[in-house]
Write an enzyme that holds these catalytic residues in place. Structure first.
Site, PDB file in Angstrom:
ATOM      1  N   ARG A   1      -1.864 -10.583  12.922  1.00 36.40           N
ATOM      2  CA  ARG A   1      -2.127  -9.224  12.426  1.00 36.40           C
ATOM      3  C   ARG A   1      -3.062  -9.259  11.223  1.00 36.40           C
ATOM      4  NH1 ARG A   1       3.515  -7.233  10.965  1.00 36.40           N
ATOM      5  NH2 ARG A   1       2.520  -5.353  10.189  1.00 36.40           N
TER       6      ARG A   1
ATOM      7  N   LYS B   1       0.825  -1.209   0.000  1.00 35.14           N
ATOM      8  CA  LYS B   1       0.000   0.000   0.000  1.00 35.14           C
ATOM      9  C   LYS B   1       0.864   1.265   0.000  1.00 35.14           C
ATOM     10  CE  LYS B   1      -2.562   0.226   3.661  1.00 35.14           C
ATOM     11  NZ  LYS B   1      -2.603   1.523   4.352  1.00 35.14           N
TER      12      LYS B   1
ATOM     13  N   ARG C   1      12.369  -9.289  12.811  1.00 36.31           N
ATOM     14  CA  ARG C   1      11.690  -8.500  13.837  1.00 36.31           C
ATOM     15  C   ARG C   1      10.509  -9.296  14.394  1.00 36.31           C
ATOM     16  NH1 ARG C   1       9.403  -3.266  12.673  1.00 36.31           N
ATOM     17  NH2 ARG C   1       8.150  -4.607  11.388  1.00 36.31           N
TER      18      ARG C   1
ATOM     19  N   ARG D   1     -10.780   2.869   9.636  1.00 44.03           N
ATOM     20  CA  ARG D   1     -10.443   1.481   9.937  1.00 44.03           C
ATOM     21  C   ARG D   1     -11.677   0.672  10.325  1.00 44.03           C
ATOM     22  NH1 ARG D   1      -5.112   0.335  10.131  1.00 44.03           N
ATOM     23  NH2 ARG D   1      -3.761   1.989  10.854  1.00 44.03           N
TER      24      ARG D   1
END
Ligand SMILES: [Zn+2]
Length: 214
Positions: A171, A13, A160, A88
């Site tokens: 997620r 994105k 990470r 959102r």
């Protein structure tokens, strides 16, 4: 042109938004950047937001929407904008609708950049970051020359916490849960443009501009 850009983590994105800013000459409005700027400038909404951020709490919708409303009235938004990371939720989308109505404006398109979950997991879980300089690599798509070592500084590369496969899957699931109702809402309004986000970056951009008629 007034756009919303939707896409899960890892969909590309950010890259496509940058291309769109250049092509359409309109600003990209990210709520994260806006919050940071308002806090830094010490605006009334920024001061309110800071109280939540300092506690590690989510900034309430009223504050976010207030910031968006202010931002959309700036002169650089006269020809349109790309909303990134907002709305959102359906609640935020409804508040945005009311705000736009009050400004006598309406959305032109909602672009949903769609990438299969397994591709996203592969993209994100393959990332490696240099502990030293922050340079990014990908075990498959852009590996460092020596496994585990940064090309730029020789420092160690690592995965990470956010990029670990189980974290990525979690997620993505949260994103899908949150966004599904938003997608239905904009689909019902005839604004949704589904764009496959797989393949070459330039090709994806071409699909987006075609969907926008831009
Ligand atoms: Zn490095």
């Amino acid at each position: 042109m007034r756009l919303i850009l939707l896409g899960p983590p890892g969909a590309g994105k950010g890259t496509q938004a940058k291309f769109l800013v250049e092509r359409l000459q309109i600003p990209q409005i990210s709520t994260g950047d806006m919050l940071r700027a308002a806090v830094k400038d010490g605006t009334p909404l920024g001061r309110d937001a800071k109280q939540y951020m300092d506690r590690g709490a989510l900034v309430p919708d009223e504050i976010i929407i207030g910031l968006v409303r202010e931002r959309l009235q700036r002169p650089d938004c006269a020809r349109g904008y790309i909303l990134d990371g907002f709305p959102r939720t359906v609640t935020q989308a409804e508040a945005l609708g009311k705000t736009l109505e009050a400004l006598h404006a309406s959305l032109d398109h909602v672009v949903s950049l769609e990438v299969p979950t397994e591709d996203l997991v592969l993209r994100i879980a393959g990332r490696r970051t240099c502990r030293n300089c922050g340079a990014m690599y990908h075990v498959r798509f852009s590996p460092s020359q020596t496994d585990g070592r940064c090309d730029a500084c020789g420092g160690p590369t690592y995965q990470r916490e956010d990029d670990r496969e189980e974290t990525v899957r979690r997620r993505l699931a949260v994103y899908a849960d949150q966004t599904a109702p938003l997608i239905s809402l904009y689909e019902a309004q005839g604004l949704l443009r589904r764009v496959p986000g797989t393949g070459e970056i330039g090709e994806i951009f071409h699909r987006i501009t075609t969907a926008l008629g831009a």
